[in-house]
Design a protein around this motif. Structure first.
Motif, mmCIF file in Angstrom:
data_model
loop_
_atom_site.group_PDB
_atom_site.id
_atom_site.type_symbol
_atom_site.label_atom_id
_atom_site.label_comp_id
_atom_site.label_asym_id
_atom_site.label_seq_id
_atom_site.Cartn_x
_atom_site.Cartn_y
_atom_site.Cartn_z
ATOM 1 N N ILE A 194 0.863 -1.175 0.000
ATOM 2 C CA ILE A 194 0.000 0.000 0.000
ATOM 3 C C ILE A 194 0.895 1.218 0.000
ATOM 4 O O ILE A 194 1.762 1.364 0.848
ATOM 5 N N ALA A 195 0.679 2.117 -0.980
ATOM 6 C CA ALA A 195 1.517 3.320 -1.069
ATOM 7 C C ALA A 195 1.117 4.313 0.009
ATOM 8 O O ALA A 195 0.024 4.275 0.563
ATOM 9 N N GLU A 196 2.009 5.206 0.296
ATOM 10 C CA GLU A 196 1.715 6.238 1.280
ATOM 11 C C GLU A 196 0.675 7.198 0.734
ATOM 12 O O GLU A 196 0.436 7.289 -0.456
ATOM 13 N N LYS A 197 0.091 7.943 1.637
ATOM 14 C CA LYS A 197 -0.980 8.880 1.268
ATOM 15 C C LYS A 197 -0.470 9.935 0.297
ATOM 16 O O LYS A 197 0.562 10.543 0.502
ATOM 17 N N GLY A 198 -1.237 10.105 -0.801
ATOM 18 C CA GLY A 198 -0.883 11.093 -1.800
ATOM 19 C C GLY A 198 0.163 10.612 -2.776
ATOM 20 O O GLY A 198 0.586 11.374 -3.627
ATOM 21 N N ASN A 199 0.604 9.358 -2.659
ATOM 22 C CA ASN A 199 1.630 8.838 -3.561
ATOM 23 C C ASN A 199 1.191 7.468 -4.057
ATOM 24 O O ASN A 199 1.761 6.453 -3.721
ATOM 25 N N ASN B 227 -3.359 3.907 5.865
ATOM 26 C CA ASN B 227 -2.350 4.397 6.794
ATOM 27 C C ASN B 227 -1.965 3.331 7.801
ATOM 28 O O ASN B 227 -1.462 3.639 8.878
ATOM 29 N N ASP B 228 -2.217 2.068 7.487
ATOM 30 C CA ASP B 228 -1.872 0.988 8.401
ATOM 31 C C ASP B 228 -0.364 0.830 8.475
ATOM 32 O O ASP B 228 0.378 1.218 7.587
ATOM 33 N N GLN B 229 0.066 0.222 9.570
ATOM 34 C CA GLN B 229 1.491 -0.033 9.780
ATOM 35 C C GLN B 229 1.858 -1.388 9.184
ATOM 36 O O GLN B 229 1.180 -2.381 9.418
ATOM 37 N N TRP B 230 2.944 -1.416 8.412
ATOM 38 C CA TRP B 230 3.365 -2.620 7.709
ATOM 39 C C TRP B 230 4.806 -2.964 8.081
ATOM 40 O O TRP B 230 5.608 -2.090 8.409
ATOM 41 N N TYR C 274 4.535 -9.602 3.734
ATOM 42 C CA TYR C 274 4.125 -8.289 4.224
ATOM 43 C C TYR C 274 3.173 -8.501 5.395
ATOM 44 O O TYR C 274 2.123 -9.132 5.258
ATOM 45 N N HIS C 275 3.540 -7.971 6.548
ATOM 46 C CA HIS C 275 2.738 -8.120 7.764
ATOM 47 C C HIS C 275 2.025 -6.811 8.065
ATOM 48 O O HIS C 275 2.668 -5.778 8.277
ATOM 49 N N ASN C 276 0.682 -6.853 8.056
ATOM 50 C CA ASN C 276 -0.104 -5.696 8.463
ATOM 51 C C ASN C 276 -0.228 -5.724 9.979
ATOM 52 O O ASN C 276 -0.970 -6.530 10.547
ATOM 53 N N VAL C 277 0.547 -4.865 10.629
ATOM 54 C CA VAL C 277 0.606 -4.865 12.087
ATOM 55 C C VAL C 277 -0.701 -4.381 12.688
ATOM 56 O O VAL C 277 -1.130 -4.831 13.747
ATOM 57 N N THR C 278 -1.388 -3.484 11.990
ATOM 58 C CA THR C 278 -2.623 -2.910 12.517
ATOM 59 C C THR C 278 -3.714 -3.958 12.651
ATOM 60 O O THR C 278 -4.377 -4.068 13.679
#
Length: 497
Positions: free
Chosen positions: A113-118, A160-163, A193-197
């Motif tokens: 997942i790309a960062e916000k706005g990118n 905006n999840d933490q990966w 890829y681990h989605n920590v959230t």
């Protein structure tokens, strides 16, 4: 790609890569080359085709020959990560490996997942092109307030999840005799890829079987004569205990139900029991997908009830049946009713609301229906026609439904039971249908039971009937004693006179 929802921490997870040479006609040995070799040399040739296993833990750093040479020299280490690797090599006896790892601190590949706005082109996550096609970037100041909120919502779609990431790579580089690199070539075998959230793991490529469907080691046009398999062992020490605990609980519930079935308990004196099994079977004919059904059951007064009177089904995706959209549920509600015999009982009222959920997270009311359920014994089935209310202005109704999912025009659901008592400022639109079925079983005491029937009464039921009779005799005795006490209260006074 595979997605795994995790129950435990990833630090206990073991990732295994099995690597072997690809079996091809080219790799078969020529008879002339091996006819003069000894038996031990033949075994050595066979050993080349054996399977090599490489096991890693989550976020375990394994160095390649290039990394080992680079981080061994302190002058090549500038960042905190590189200095940490230098200390790791200096303090411990670290060896290079043909299969090595890039951990999260290496930032080897971008996150899914790309960062916000990118926004970057990752399949369905390519939202930038989607909004570009909608021309949402060319907004002017004349749009309404609600439309402006809709357009600005693109800023809140990015995840905006933490990966955390980890990559397992094959080192196919060429080195000289002094382990200095001549030609660097790496093949990415596995990405995790681990989605920590939300605590789930994305594995690319997914777990496979090396013998049945091996993966090829390739990168574009470069294909190596190697095959590999992926295995992931999610260590869960408590899994066996949890399963045993779950099975024990299920056995206790089953045993409790069996005891209720075997101990046939008669209703109380002057009372009648009614058992209702109501099932929401399916839905069909609706416009939107991802439907669930919310239900409410209205019970008449003077009735004691056991069971859920409110609830909802699971969200169901549509399937095709005879070229029509079909949603399956099989949601069962069990009710146990008790009321006095000889009482004129009104039927039950069951209100169903069919609701859809779209990709935007909007919940739309697709239709209401009301069922009058009479407590007549037997099995019944019915298809309920659904309709939804909407504003009298059709343009306003369709616009509101498209942008915000509509609104709740019915504030009191009793309008569905008695529509003639309410003044409706909206109109109904027919939508789809909901199929339901129910079974009713009535139980009451017989007025006169013969001797033969009493011989077959269960001991538990017989004991209850004896207890009820004893209580009745005790009540009559207390009443007679009170009457006698009241009648003899004035006798001492008359004797004194």
């Amino acid at each position: 790609m595979g997605i795994y929802w995790l129950k435990q921490y990833l630090k206990d997870t073991l990732i295994c890569i099995k690597l072997k040479s690809r079996e091809e006609i080219i790799t078969l040995p020529n008879f002339e080359e091996y006819k003069d070799k000894s038996y031990e040399e033949h075994l050595h040739v066979l050993d080349k085709n054996k399977i090599s296993e490489y096991t890693f833990k989550w976020q375990e750093k394994v160095f390649s020959s290039y990394e080992l040479q680079k981080y061994s020299d302190a002058y090549n280490c500038n960042s905190e990560t590189e200095i940490k690797y230098h200390d790791m090599i200096k303090d411990t006896n670290v060896q290079s490996n043909k299969i090595f790892t890039y951990i999260d601190e290496d930032y080897h590949l971008p996150l899914p997942i790309a960062e916000k706005g990118n926004y970057k082109p990752y399949g369905v996550l390519n939202l930038k092109n989607c909004f570009a096609k909608l021309n949402l970037g060319d907004m002017n100041d004349n749009v309404s307030h609600s439309m402006g909120h809709l357009f600005k919502s693109q800023d809140h779609i990015s995840d905006n999840d933490q990966w955390m990431a980890m990559h397992i790579v094959l080192d196919n580089s060429e080195y000289n005799e002094e382990s200095q690199i001549l030609f660097k070539q790496e093949f990415n075998l596995l990405s995790l890829y681990h989605n920590v959230t939300h605590n789930y793991l994305m594995v690319s490529p997914d777990v496979n079987n090396l013998e049945l469907n091996p993966y090829s080691v390739e990168d574009g046009d470069n294909i190596l004569p190697l095959e590999y398999g992926v295995e992931i062992n999610f260590e869960d020490k408590e899994n066996g205990e949890d399963l045993e605990h779950l099975l024990n609980n299920l056995f206790k519930k089953w045993d409790k139900k069996q005891q209720l079935l075997l101990n046939f308990v008669m209703p109380r004196l002057g009372m009648k029991n009614v058992f209702v099994t109501f099932e929401i079977v399916s839905a069909f004919g609706f416009e939107m997908d991802n439907l669930y059904i919310d239900f409410q059951i209205k019970i008449p007064d003077d009735i004691t009830v056991k069971g859920d009177l409110k609830g909802r089904t699971h969200v169901s995706k549509s399937s095709r049946r005879e070229d029509k959209k079909f949603w399956g549920y099989g949601h069962v509600v069990e009710l146990e009713l008790e009321y006095a015999t000889g009482m004129d009982l009104n039927p039950l009222k069951i209100i169903l609301e069919t609701i859809s959920v779209d990709w935007w997270g909007r919940h739309r009311t697709e239709g209401y229906s009301c069922l009058t359920l009479s407590l007549e014994p037997g099995e019944h089935r019915h298809d309920l026609s659904c309709s939804r209310p909407e504003e009298l202005d059709k343009v306003e109704a369709e616009s509101r439904r498209f942008f915000v999912g509509g609104c709740h025009l019915i504030k009191d659901l009793d309008v569905l039971i008695n529509p003639q008592l309410y003044e409706a400022k909206f109109r109904y639109v027919s939508t789809g249908s909901v199929a339901v079925r129910w079974r009713v079983l009535c139980q009451r005491r017989r007025a006169h039971a013969d001797t033969h029937s009493h011989a077959h009464v269960h001991p538990h039921a017989h004991a209850q009937s004896l207890l009820a009779g004893a209580e009745a005799v005790l009540r009559h005795y207390k009443k007679a004693k009170a009457t006698l006490a009241a009648a003899t209260e004035c006798l001492p006074t008359q004797l004194e006179q």
